[in-house]
Design an enzyme around this catalytic site. Structure first.
Site, PDB file in Angstrom:
ATOM      1  N   HIS A 147      35.645 -23.642   5.716  1.00  0.00           N
ATOM      2  CA  HIS A 147      36.321 -23.712   6.453  1.00  0.00           C
ATOM      3  C   HIS A 147      36.919 -22.561   5.814  1.00  0.00           C
ATOM      4  CE1 HIS A 147      35.620 -27.733   6.713  1.00  0.00           C
ATOM      5  NE2 HIS A 147      35.216 -27.366   7.242  1.00  0.00           N
TER       6      HIS A 147
ATOM      7  N   GLU B  25      26.465 -23.819  13.036  1.00  0.00           N
ATOM      8  CA  GLU B  25      26.730 -22.045  11.544  1.00  0.00           C
ATOM      9  C   GLU B  25      25.469 -22.265  11.181  1.00  0.00           C
ATOM     10  OE1 GLU B  25      28.712 -25.214   9.399  1.00  0.00           O
ATOM     11  OE2 GLU B  25      30.281 -25.954  11.162  1.00  0.00           O
TER      12      GLU B  25
ATOM     13  N   GLU C  65      23.996 -30.686   8.575  1.00  0.00           N
ATOM     14  CA  GLU C  65      24.301 -29.239   7.535  1.00  0.00           C
ATOM     15  C   GLU C  65      24.535 -29.186   6.255  1.00  0.00           C
ATOM     16  OE1 GLU C  65      28.738 -28.792   8.133  1.00  0.00           O
ATOM     17  OE2 GLU C  65      29.578 -31.002   9.991  1.00  0.00           O
TER      18      GLU C  65
END
Length: 413
Positions: free
Chosen positions: A242, A272, A368
């Site tokens: 982030h 992503e 992820e």
């Protein structure tokens, strides 16, 4: 505006709270029966817990049950649900927009006297005293104000129950999430095209964000264009999932992290990917390929009946066998729906060791995995892939189409 209407509005504005419908109802992301069905589920929770009313205060639950997404800016917002009525409680600064963009009724509170929000809530619940609250959102200060305004209040935490309801998506929600995933891919391709040596992270991120918003404007003309964003990180900045966008300029050999986040009417989706500008060195390539293999393993494990913690354990074992587990950065995935980087999270549906939720049909999750190799080590950087999967009756469908891995994501100019 007629003199009568203007006088009426001025009269309302002098009060602690009032009702005023300004304009016509907007086209919401879902049909009215979708919101009615959600309320029916909430009222089952009320009945099970023996509650007379529920007071929602979070963006995600107010958005989920009413369609209205608020902008707090230091003011409280609410949704009061009784067994026969649902009403949003919003600040006068927002005018009639909360009514227009909500599925149910609305009461506006004024700033003319402190705590008018709580007086409006007390008015709406009437004689109800057994009230459900979001224990993970109501602060101690808010709880005291509710107690001061509602005599003999008996409060109950319903946050886990509402989260469980939100974790299983309707067909309409899944259709919107599919759209978000499609738009995320479009942003990803725009970023891929913009990557070049000497370009800054912010320049590349802007290309992706513009592509997201142009496509949402085209394909969802009635949606709120709020908070679509892109994080594009390079080099050392890839170490956090982030990390904010910076003005760092790309250099040959950089590891890159592409992240696109469309927000169609409050529904979060994401893409992503790890990339390299130029050929990665042998160690970097080996780590990247290992993370891709873990990603594929995780995708293969997602299906109804598997426990989140068990899936996590299998990926942990995979990384441990390659002496990479110590570089794992966070859990391996999470739920999707009405959530964002600054509000909401369905914490009961994450791929972590401490989550024992069992996957079921119509849940939507990400896979992820991320490895973070600190600076000074061979292969330094953050490696992350992210796909969205819709769980069906027997398996799961991957709705992310942007390719991952070295074959597509090594950028040679």
């Amino acid at each position: 505006m007629s003199n009568h209407t203007e006088n009426q509005l001025n009269s309302f504005r002098k009060n602690e709270f009032f009702t005023y419908h300004n304009g016509e109802k907007a086209i919401l992301p879902f049909l009215q029966n979708e919101y009615e069905t959600r309320l029916a589920g909430l009222r089952k929770i009320m009945k099970k817990q023996g509650l007379e009313a529920i007071i929602m205060t979070s963006m995600h639950n107010i958005g989920y049950y009413s369609g209205f997404m608020y902008c707090s800016f230091g003011r409280p917002y609410g949704l009061v649900v009784t067994h026969d009525k649902a009403t949003t409680v919003t600040a006068n600064i927002d005018g009639g927009q909360p009514w227009r963009r909500g599925a149910f009724e609305n009461v506006i509170y004024t700033d003319w006297k402190r705590d008018n929000f709580y007086r409006a809530i007390a008015h709406l619940i009437g004689n109800a005293r057994k009230i459900g609250f979001e224990g993970d959102h109501v602060t101690g200060a808010m709880q005291k104000k509710f107690t001061d305004c509602i005599n003999d209040l008996k409060s109950f935490d319903i946050s886990s129950d509402t989260m469980a309801q939100r974790m299983v998506k309707s067909d309409a929600e899944i259709a919107l999430i599919r759209e978000g995933s499609r738009v995320a891919d479009i942003g990803g391709f725009a970023i891929h095209e913009a990557i070049k040596e000497g370009a800054s992270e912010i320049e590349i991120a802007m290309a992706g964000r513009n592509a997201l918003e142009i496509e949402i404007t085209r394909s969802h003309p009635h949606s709120e264009l709020r908070d679509n964003w892109v994080w594009f990180q390079s080099g050392i900045n890839t170490d956090g999932a982030h990390n904010p966008v910076t003005t760092r300029k790309l250099k040959k050999g950089d590891i890159l992290s592409l992240n696109t986040f469309p927000m169609i009417s409050g529904y979060y989706t994401a893409l992503e990917r790890t990339l390299f500008l130029g050929e990665p060195d042998a160690k970097s390539l080996k780590i990247w390929e290992a993370n891709v293999a873990a990603h594929e393993l995780g995708i293969s494990l997602i299906k109804p009946g598997i426990k989140c913690s068990d899936l996590c354990a299998e990926i942990n074992e995979f990384f441990a066998s390659r002496d990479l587990l110590q570089y794992r950065s966070f859990g391996y995935g999470h739920s999707f729906g009405v959530l964002s980087h600054y509000y909401g999270r369905e914490a009961g549906l994450e791929f972590r060791e401490d989550i024992d939720t069992v996957l079921s049909e119509n849940m939507v999750v990400s896979m992820e995995p991320m490895l973070w190799i600190p600076e000074g080590n061979a292969g330094a950087g953050g490696y992350r892939e992210h796909d969205i999967l819709v769980i069906g009756k027997y398996g799961a469908e991957n709705i992310t189409k942007f390719p991952y891995g070295p074959e597509h994501n090594i950028i040679n100019e």
